[in-house]
Design a protein around this motif. Structure first.
Motif, PDB file in Angstrom:
ATOM      1  N   LEU A 139      52.459  50.986  38.889  1.00 56.53           N
ATOM      2  CA  LEU A 139      52.749  50.806  37.471  1.00 56.53           C
ATOM      3  C   LEU A 139      52.475  49.381  37.019  1.00 56.53           C
ATOM      4  O   LEU A 139      52.205  49.132  35.844  1.00 56.53           O
ATOM      5  N   ASP A 140      52.510  48.446  37.958  1.00 57.72           N
ATOM      6  CA  ASP A 140      52.242  47.049  37.611  1.00 57.72           C
ATOM      7  C   ASP A 140      50.821  46.841  37.093  1.00 57.72           C
ATOM      8  O   ASP A 140      50.564  45.869  36.386  1.00 57.72           O
ATOM      9  N   MET A 141      49.917  47.765  37.386  1.00 57.17           N
ATOM     10  CA  MET A 141      48.551  47.610  36.862  1.00 57.17           C
ATOM     11  C   MET A 141      48.522  47.680  35.339  1.00 57.17           C
ATOM     12  O   MET A 141      47.554  47.293  34.703  1.00 57.17           O
ATOM     13  N   LEU A 142      49.630  48.109  34.739  1.00 57.82           N
ATOM     14  CA  LEU A 142      49.716  48.162  33.283  1.00 57.82           C
ATOM     15  C   LEU A 142      50.124  46.821  32.655  1.00 57.82           C
ATOM     16  O   LEU A 142      49.926  46.618  31.458  1.00 57.82           O
ATOM     17  N   THR A 143      50.671  45.903  33.447  1.00 56.49           N
ATOM     18  CA  THR A 143      51.142  44.625  32.919  1.00 56.49           C
ATOM     19  C   THR A 143      50.080  43.892  32.098  1.00 56.49           C
ATOM     20  O   THR A 143      50.388  43.391  31.013  1.00 56.49           O
ATOM     21  N   PRO A 144      48.824  43.826  32.544  1.00 59.10           N
ATOM     22  CA  PRO A 144      47.820  43.109  31.742  1.00 59.10           C
ATOM     23  C   PRO A 144      47.638  43.665  30.331  1.00 59.10           C
ATOM     24  O   PRO A 144      47.217  42.935  29.426  1.00 59.10           O
ATOM     25  N   PHE A 145      47.963  44.919  30.117  1.00 56.26           N
ATOM     26  CA  PHE A 145      47.807  45.488  28.785  1.00 56.26           C
ATOM     27  C   PHE A 145      48.771  44.856  27.774  1.00 56.26           C
ATOM     28  O   PHE A 145      48.530  44.909  26.576  1.00 56.26           O
ATOM     29  N   ALA A 146      49.868  44.275  28.249  1.00 56.56           N
ATOM     30  CA  ALA A 146      50.825  43.632  27.353  1.00 56.56           C
ATOM     31  C   ALA A 146      50.527  42.148  27.181  1.00 56.56           C
ATOM     32  O   ALA A 146      51.129  41.498  26.342  1.00 56.56           O
ATOM     33  N   THR A 147      49.618  41.631  27.973  1.00 51.93           N
ATOM     34  CA  THR A 147      49.331  40.196  27.913  1.00 51.93           C
ATOM     35  C   THR A 147      47.880  39.981  27.504  1.00 51.93           C
ATOM     36  O   THR A 147      47.548  40.046  26.336  1.00 51.93           O
TER      37      THR A 147
END
Length: 126
Positions: free
Chosen positions: A85-93
Motif C-alpha cells: 500500500l505504501d506504493m500509493l504514498t507518492p500520489f499524495a506528494t
C-alpha cells in the motif's frame, strides 16, 4: 482522538475509495495521478481512523508506511500483505505536481482490491 474522529475518517476513507472506483471506470478513464490520489487518501484515512480508534497519536503525514508502522508499534500488527500500500504514498506528494508513476505501471484494479481487503482487515482490527 476519539471514536467520533475515527468514524469521520472511516466515512471519508470510504468516500475516497468510492470516488477512485468511479474515476477508474469513467469513459474515458481519469488519469492515474487522480485515481491514485483518491486511493492514497482512502488508505491514509482508514489507517488514521484505526489509530484514532485506538487513541494512538499520529503526525500530519501522507506516508502510508509510517502510519502502518505506528499501528504495528502500538500493538496492532499490520499483515505483511499490506506493505504494498505504501506504493500509493507518492500520489499524495510528488504525483500532485508531476508524473510519479510511468504510464501503464499502475494497476488500478489490483490497488482497489488490496484497499478493500485493508478496509475489511481494519474493521476487524478495531
Amino acid at each position: 482522538m476519539s471514536r467520533a474522529v475515527a468514524g469521520i475518517l472511516r466515512r471519508k476513507a470510504q468516500g475516497d475509495l468510492n470516488a477512485a472506483v468511479v474515476l477508474a471506470k469513467a469513459d474515458p478513464p481519469m488519469d492515474d495521478e487522480t485515481v491514485g490520489l483518491h486511493l492514497q487518501q482512502a488508505v491514509e484515512k482508514a489507517a488514521k481512523a484505526l489509530l484514532a480508534e485506538r487513541e494512538i497519536k499520529y503526525p500530519f503525514s501522507h506516508d502510508i508506511s509510517l502510519l502502518l508502522r505506528l499501528l504495528t508499534d502500538h500493538g496492532c500488527p499490520v499483515p505483511a500483505r499490506f506493505a504494498d500500500l505504501d506504493m500509493l504514498t507518492p500520489f499524495a506528494t510528488q504525483a500532485r505536481h508531476e508524473r510519479a508513476i510511468p504510464p501503464g505501471c499502475f494497476d488500478r484494479a489490483a490497488s482497489i482490491d488490496l484497499i478493500q481487503d485493508f478496509f475489511a482487515w481494519a474493521k476487524n482490527a478495531r
